[in-house]
Design an enzyme around this catalytic site. Structure first.
Site, mmCIF file in Angstrom:
data_model
loop_
_atom_site.group_PDB
_atom_site.id
_atom_site.type_symbol
_atom_site.label_atom_id
_atom_site.label_comp_id
_atom_site.label_asym_id
_atom_site.label_seq_id
_atom_site.Cartn_x
_atom_site.Cartn_y
_atom_site.Cartn_z
ATOM 1 N N CYS A 1 -11.676 22.599 7.244
ATOM 2 C CA CYS A 1 -11.269 23.233 5.987
ATOM 3 C C CYS A 1 -12.561 23.469 5.225
ATOM 4 O O CYS A 1 -13.426 22.579 5.165
ATOM 5 C CB CYS A 1 -10.351 22.307 5.197
ATOM 6 S SG CYS A 1 -10.065 22.842 3.488
ATOM 7 N N CYS B 1 -11.551 30.663 4.831
ATOM 8 C CA CYS B 1 -10.492 29.667 4.663
ATOM 9 C C CYS B 1 -9.784 29.560 6.015
ATOM 10 O O CYS B 1 -9.280 30.571 6.529
ATOM 11 C CB CYS B 1 -9.526 30.163 3.591
ATOM 12 S SG CYS B 1 -8.041 29.159 3.398
ATOM 13 N N SER C 1 -8.809 30.179 -0.731
ATOM 14 C CA SER C 1 -7.734 29.763 -1.634
ATOM 15 C C SER C 1 -8.293 29.198 -2.948
ATOM 16 O O SER C 1 -7.543 29.002 -3.888
ATOM 17 C CB SER C 1 -6.897 28.683 -0.955
ATOM 18 O OG SER C 1 -7.713 27.560 -0.693
HETATM 19 N N1 DGL Z 1 -10.271 26.035 2.149
HETATM 20 C C1 DGL Z 1 -9.062 26.146 2.860
HETATM 21 C C2 DGL Z 1 -9.248 25.995 4.382
HETATM 22 O O1 DGL Z 1 -10.332 26.196 4.882
HETATM 23 C C3 DGL Z 1 -7.787 25.542 2.457
HETATM 24 C C4 DGL Z 1 -7.525 24.672 1.337
HETATM 25 C C5 DGL Z 1 -6.107 24.856 0.815
HETATM 26 O O2 DGL Z 1 -5.905 25.800 0.080
HETATM 27 O O3 DGL Z 1 -5.240 24.049 1.169
HETATM 28 O O4 DGL Z 1 -8.313 25.734 5.079
#
Ligand code: DGL
Length: 260
Positions: A187, A76, A13
């Site tokens: 995350c 992600c 994202s």
């Molecule tokens: N980097 C993303 C994940 O691993 C999400 C961050 C987001 O866009 O809220 O969940």
């Protein structure tokens, strides 16, 4: 026709997937990579499942069909829970990996595991997480901690300072009297603030993330498909971002070069 010399695409994202990209480049230095961050639509973690699914499928389809990606890493957790199953059905011949919170190593690391899982609200809300949690619920106390607002620090390049520390203290300190043994970074943005999380949690709490495991799984899938490069080509990384803000590409390069 897919070629061994085609690039691997890593998607997130925004900036978070760069933590996974770094492990992949370390493991496969002779591969070319495209890193695509959808910073224009970030955050994903507070959107609906349908919104995240649509955005993820659109971008990954583009990476396969227009950028000729030979393999995909959905770097992600949020996008993985929303779209990986569907993407595998859409592109059965493309090696594709997602990420999920590294609960298993955190449970295996000690005898009476008590684990915080820091992740986006959407990741913690989805079935995929509940199924993962159910595998370990008899062996560990698992505390899901939604962290809306945390990825925004990384998206702005804020990796330390009082504001960040106060945010993290608000999430971590309420659990410290429960004898927490591990914190899972669920995350891909969070490894960039790992040092602050470790400082606030203290030395007796181990911090886990799944980036290296994901990189190994991608290499395994590429090898099974016969698509891993075997020459001594010097791999290149190309950064793409959906945002009109050109500083995002520079931030991506800075995060890539930074030690985590
Ligand atoms: N980097 C993303 C994940 O691993 C999400 C961050 C987001 O866009 O809220 O969940």
């Amino acid at each position: 026709m897919t070629q061994v010399a085609d690039p691997i695409a890593v998607f997130d994202s925004g900036m978070g997937g760069i933590s996974v990209l770094k492990e992949m480049v370390g493991l496969m230095p002779n591969e070319d990579f495209i890193y695509y961050g959808d910073s224009k639509h970030a955050p994903y973690g507070t959107k609906t499942l349908e919104e995240v699914r649509k955005l993820t499928i659109e971008h990954i389809s583009d990476l396969i069909e227009h950028n000729h990606a030979k393999a995909i890493a959905v770097a992600c957790n949020t996008a993985t829970s929303a779209a990986v199953r569907i993407l595998r059905e859409m592109y059965p011949a493309v090696p594709l990996v997602g990420v999920e919170p590294a609960i298993k190593p955190a449970v295996m690391a000690c005898e009476n595991p008590k684990i915080l899982v820091m992740a986006t609200p959407m990741t913690l809300h989805e079935d995929k997480f509940h199924q993962l949690e159910a595998l370990y619920i008899n062996q560990a106390d698992i505390y899901p901690v939604p962290c809306p607002g945390l990825m925004e620090f990384v998206e702005q390049g804020i990796l330390d300072g009082d504001q960040l520390d106060n945010f993290l203290k608000g999430k971590i300190e309420p659990y410290l009297d429960k004898g927490i043994t591990g914190i899972v970074l669920g995350c891909t943005h969070y490894p960039f603030v790992r040092k602050r999380i470790e400082a606030i949690a203290g030395p007796s709490i181990e911090v886990f993330d799944g980036s290296l495991g994901t990189a190994r799984e991608l290499l395994r899938r590429l090898t099974v498909a016969g698509l891993n490069r075997k020459d001594d080509h010097k791999g290149q990384v190309t950064f793409l971002n959906s945002s009109e803000d050109l500083s995002k590409i520079q931030l991506a390069r800075n995060l890539f070069e930074r030690e985590i």
